[in-house]
Every structure is written in C-alpha cells, then in structure tokens.
Design an enzyme around this catalytic site. Structure first.
Site, PDB file in Angstrom:
ATOM      1  N   LYS A 208      -7.250   9.358   9.950  1.00 26.78           N
ATOM      2  CA  LYS A 208      -5.861   9.760   9.674  1.00 26.78           C
ATOM      3  C   LYS A 208      -5.599   9.883   8.178  1.00 26.78           C
ATOM      4  O   LYS A 208      -5.020  10.867   7.719  1.00 26.78           O
ATOM      5  CB  LYS A 208      -4.866   8.750  10.289  1.00 26.78           C
ATOM      6  CG  LYS A 208      -5.007   8.583  11.799  1.00 26.78           C
ATOM      7  CD  LYS A 208      -3.906   7.716  12.364  1.00 26.78           C
ATOM      8  CE  LYS A 208      -3.957   6.272  11.921  1.00 26.78           C
ATOM      9  NZ  LYS A 208      -5.020   5.466  12.542  1.00 26.78           N
TER      10      LYS A 208
ATOM     11  N   ARG B  93       3.788   2.518  15.733  1.00 27.83           N
ATOM     12  CA  ARG B  93       2.695   1.908  16.499  1.00 27.83           C
ATOM     13  C   ARG B  93       3.228   1.230  17.756  1.00 27.83           C
ATOM     14  O   ARG B  93       2.432   0.754  18.559  1.00 27.83           O
ATOM     15  CB  ARG B  93       1.981   0.882  15.629  1.00 27.83           C
ATOM     16  CG  ARG B  93       0.773   1.445  14.866  1.00 27.83           C
ATOM     17  CD  ARG B  93       0.257   0.345  13.958  1.00 27.83           C
ATOM     18  NE  ARG B  93      -1.139   0.363  13.681  1.00 27.83           N
ATOM     19  CZ  ARG B  93      -1.668   0.760  12.528  1.00 27.83           C
ATOM     20  NH1 ARG B  93      -0.918   1.285  11.594  1.00 27.83           N
ATOM     21  NH2 ARG B  93      -2.953   0.642  12.319  1.00 27.83           N
TER      22      ARG B  93
ATOM     23  N   ARG C  45     -17.134   2.027   6.229  1.00 26.69           N
ATOM     24  CA  ARG C  45     -16.074   2.048   5.217  1.00 26.69           C
ATOM     25  C   ARG C  45     -15.935   0.664   4.564  1.00 26.69           C
ATOM     26  O   ARG C  45     -15.681   0.550   3.365  1.00 26.69           O
ATOM     27  CB  ARG C  45     -14.747   2.467   5.879  1.00 26.69           C
ATOM     28  CG  ARG C  45     -13.596   2.593   4.898  1.00 26.69           C
ATOM     29  CD  ARG C  45     -12.371   3.212   5.539  1.00 26.69           C
ATOM     30  NE  ARG C  45     -11.589   2.245   6.293  1.00 26.69           N
ATOM     31  CZ  ARG C  45     -10.486   2.551   6.975  1.00 26.69           C
ATOM     32  NH1 ARG C  45     -10.049   3.800   7.029  1.00 26.69           N
ATOM     33  NH2 ARG C  45      -9.803   1.626   7.616  1.00 26.69           N
TER      34      ARG C  45
ATOM     35  N   ARG D  57     -11.605  -3.781   2.131  1.00 25.76           N
ATOM     36  CA  ARG D  57     -10.625  -4.236   3.127  1.00 25.76           C
ATOM     37  C   ARG D  57     -11.239  -5.293   4.022  1.00 25.76           C
ATOM     38  O   ARG D  57     -12.263  -5.063   4.657  1.00 25.76           O
ATOM     39  CB  ARG D  57     -10.138  -3.051   3.980  1.00 25.76           C
ATOM     40  CG  ARG D  57      -9.094  -2.225   3.297  1.00 25.76           C
ATOM     41  CD  ARG D  57      -8.693  -1.033   4.133  1.00 25.76           C
ATOM     42  NE  ARG D  57      -8.136  -1.396   5.438  1.00 25.76           N
ATOM     43  CZ  ARG D  57      -7.513  -0.534   6.229  1.00 25.76           C
ATOM     44  NH1 ARG D  57      -7.356   0.719   5.852  1.00 25.76           N
ATOM     45  NH2 ARG D  57      -7.034  -0.931   7.395  1.00 25.76           N
TER      46      ARG D  57
ATOM     47  N   ARG E 155      -8.455  -4.687  16.257  1.00 26.72           N
ATOM     48  CA  ARG E 155      -7.529  -3.606  15.848  1.00 26.72           C
ATOM     49  C   ARG E 155      -7.554  -2.476  16.875  1.00 26.72           C
ATOM     50  O   ARG E 155      -6.510  -1.913  17.211  1.00 26.72           O
ATOM     51  CB  ARG E 155      -7.912  -3.071  14.459  1.00 26.72           C
ATOM     52  CG  ARG E 155      -7.529  -4.041  13.343  1.00 26.72           C
ATOM     53  CD  ARG E 155      -8.272  -3.740  12.058  1.00 26.72           C
ATOM     54  NE  ARG E 155      -7.957  -2.435  11.516  1.00 26.72           N
ATOM     55  CZ  ARG E 155      -8.751  -1.782  10.638  1.00 26.72           C
ATOM     56  NH1 ARG E 155      -9.884  -2.320  10.240  1.00 26.72           N
ATOM     57  NH2 ARG E 155      -8.383  -0.609  10.178  1.00 26.72           N
TER      58      ARG E 155
END
Ligand code: AMP
Length: 369
Positions: A193, A268, A307, A313, A325
């Site tokens: 996204k 969400r 990533r 992160r 998640r």
C-alpha cells in the site's frame, strides 16, 4: 453526488419529502377553497413538475394554465424578468392560485403581480414549493409555503442549472467546496500500500495519509500519542478506534484545499469506516473507491521479513508479530470489503507482480472512476 455541466450537486431533499410537501400544500389549499373551482397558474419552466403532481393530487375540479417567465442566468437570479408567454385567458372573477417552484429574490413574483394588476380576479394567492427567506427582498404575501431552505442554489424537480437537472425527481444542492477524489488503499500488511500510494499521490495530485506512518512519527518524537500507540503496535494489535479516528481527522484538517486523499491503513474497523464517511460528508465529499491489493499470506510474511531487515520496524522483525498483524487484518479489517462492496465501491487488484505492473493495474481502476 451528480455533475451538471461544470458543477457538482449533492442530495438535499428526497423524492418522498417533496411528495409529502406537495400533498400538504394540496390539503391546505383545498381546505381553504372548498367548492370553488380555482385556476392554478404555474410559472414556467421550473414549476411544471410541481404543478403536474399538485393537480393530480388535488381532490376537486380545478383549471390549470401557465405563464412563462425567465429570470435565471446560470446561478444568478437577475432583476430582468422576461415575459415569454403571458396570460392567454380571461380570469376576471376567478380565484387564482399561483404555483411557483421556488421563491428567492421575489423578482418573478413582482412580475406576476404586474401581470395580474388589471385582471380583476376575485382572489390572487401565492403558493410556493420552496422558499428562501434569506434571499427574499419583497413584501408580497406568500400564502402557502412548502419548505423553507437556506440561500443555496438547488436543482431537480423542475429546477435547472443552465438547462440540466429539471428531470431529477429529488432536490440537489450546489456543492460549494471543490470536488475531491478520495481513495482507500486497502490490503493486509505487506501488500504494498505504502509503495503504491507514493506513485498514486504524484500521478493524481492527492495527499497520502498513512495512519501507521503518523503513529511512527509520533513514536519517534516521543509524544503522548506515540507512547500510547506504541504499546499496541509493538504487539501487532490495532490502536483503539477513537485515538485513531481523532488522529485521522486532524491529518485531514491539516490539508484543507487538497485535491483528495489516499487513505492508507485507514479505516481498519467498521467504526473507523463510519467515522470516515462522516468526515467526508462534512467536507461535502465522499470516498470514491476502496482499492484492495490482494496478496497471499505466505507472500506477505516473506515480504515483511525482508522489509524488516532494513526498515527498523519492530513489528516487521518477528514472524509471530507479523502473523498477528495479518490475523488482526482478517479478524477486524477484511470485513470492510463488504462495507464498501455494498456501496459498489470495492475494487480488488492483484497485488503480486512487479511494482510497475501493479501501479498500472491501480491506474486503470482509478481512471475509470
Ligand atoms: P501499518 O503501517 O499500516 O502497517 O500500521 C502499523 C500499526 O499501526 C498497526 O499494526 C496498528 O498497530 C497501528 N495502526 C495503523 N493504522 C491503524 C488504524 N487505522 N487503526 C488502528 N491501528 C492502526
């Protein structure tokens, strides 16, 4: 929302409310006139639909005729009233009720009174479906008033904007804020996204709001909001709705005058989707589409672990947090597909392939909106 020529109009008064108002006016007038056979005089063009519905509902015998006056040029009511068709029959001694679609400045009404000055009618009464008290500048009595409305330009049910809109069965109001394109970019964590939003915002000149990015910014700056959000984010859970909604509202408010928004990571939950609808509504706007990037879970886990090697992160570094998640997404967020599908706003896009190919697929959907 509808577009007529260059302008956008939003729904204002429903067909049902218009119909009930016409019925109320019929009841009031029939009650006052009793067994008199009145002559209803419609003012063309705007009143044709009102007059037609009115006389169909009128419970007793009546006559109908029209005069044709022209006053509006585009959005402006002009002082200069043209009499295009005057009275074509003798109305002396008759009870006359003028049926107007809308009275705003009262200039048309002045011309109507001038027309009837020497007609020797028994009684001249004025009925109007819509009335703009803030715009009315004359002293003529209005005997029957349907709905009082603010001084905004309306179309529909006989009323037009440069010829268009007369055929609409409901009433629409001019949108005074600029038209925006608002997209919800949807999909599980790792669907791409953020990457795609960066291309889309350039191409369509939109403001990109990622709630995840805003939370991370707050965490970095050690704000109270950041500290609160961190406790949820580190576990891969959702931050509570009200906190997130307030944050999103504030981000949108920072960008008044935007061409539109790409919402990434928001909404969400259902509560967030409803809050977003309210927010868009308050801006005279709406969500145009939810575009979902569809990617298999195992591809997502692989992408996020990759990533995590460089993103720094915490929630990308640990496979169990990543899976949590994704679970949160299916448990709480995926249901939003139904929310937008019910409004015909859901568009699924294959999120596997090269970044350019996926961008191309997204462009195709947006260009068709
Ligand atoms: P993202 O960058 O979109 O993957 O979001 C990272 C984390 O931020 C999520 O796992 C949540 O903890 C939090 N977050 C971001 N957006 C929202 C939202 N709309 N509602 C609740 N929590 C959110």
């Amino acid at each position: 929302m509808i577009k007529l020529h260059d302008l956008y109009f939003k729904p204002f008064i429903s067909e049902e409310e218009v119909d009930a108002t016409v019925q109320r006016l019929v009841d009031e007038i029939a009650n006052d006139l009793q067994d008199e056979i009145p002559v209803f005089v419609g003012i063309l063009n705007g009143s044709f639909m009102f007059v037609s519905d009115f006389v169909k509902k009128y419970p007793k015998p009546c006559e109908v005729t029209f005069i044709k006056l022209a006053s509006y040029e585009g959005l402006k009511s002009t002082e200069d009233i043209h009499r295009l068709i005057g009275l074509t029959q003798d109305l002396s001694g008759r009870k006359v009720v003028i049926l107007e679609d809308i009275i705003d400045s009262g200039n048309t009404l002045k011309e109507v009174h001038r027309i009837f000055e020497n007609e020797n009618v028994d009684e001249l009464k004025i009925a109007t479906l819509f009335y703009k008290p803030e715009a009315y500048k004359k002293d003529f009595k209005l005997h029957y008033v349907g709905i009082e409305i603010p001084n905004k330009f309306i179309v529909g049910y006989g009323l037009d904007y440069n010829g268009l809109g007369r055929d609409l069965p409901a009433i629409y109001q001019l949108k005074t804020t600029q038209h925006m394109t608002n997209l919800v970019l949807f999909g599980p964590p790792g669907a791409g996204k953020g990457t795609q939003a960066n291309f889309l915002k350039e191409k369509y000149n939109l403001v990109h709001i990622s709630t995840g990015d805003v939370f991370r910014f707050n965490i970095k700056n050690k704000t109270a909001l950041g500290m609160l959000a961190k406790s949820f984010m580190d576990k891969g859970e959702l931050v509570p709705d009200q906190v997130t909604i307030d944050l999103l509202n504030a981000e949108v408010e920072k960008n008044t005058g935007a061409n539109g928004f790409i919402f990434d990571g928001f909404p969400r939950t259902n509560a967030q989707a409803e809050a977003l609808d309210h927010l868009m509504d308050s801006k005279d706007s709406q969500i145009n589409a939810m575009i979902a990037l569809e990617v298999d879970d195992e591809v997502l886990v692989g992408r996020l672990l990759e990533r995590g090697k460089t993103s720094g992160r915490k929630d990308d570094a640990d496979e169990s947090i990543i899976r949590n998640r994704i679970t949160e997404y299916y448990k709480k967020t995926a249901i939003l597909k139904d929310y937008y599908a019910a409004q015909d706003k859901y568009f699924g896009v294959d999120g596997v392939g090269s970044i350019e190919d996926i961008t191309e697929r997204l462009n195709k959907v947006i260009d068709k909106l």
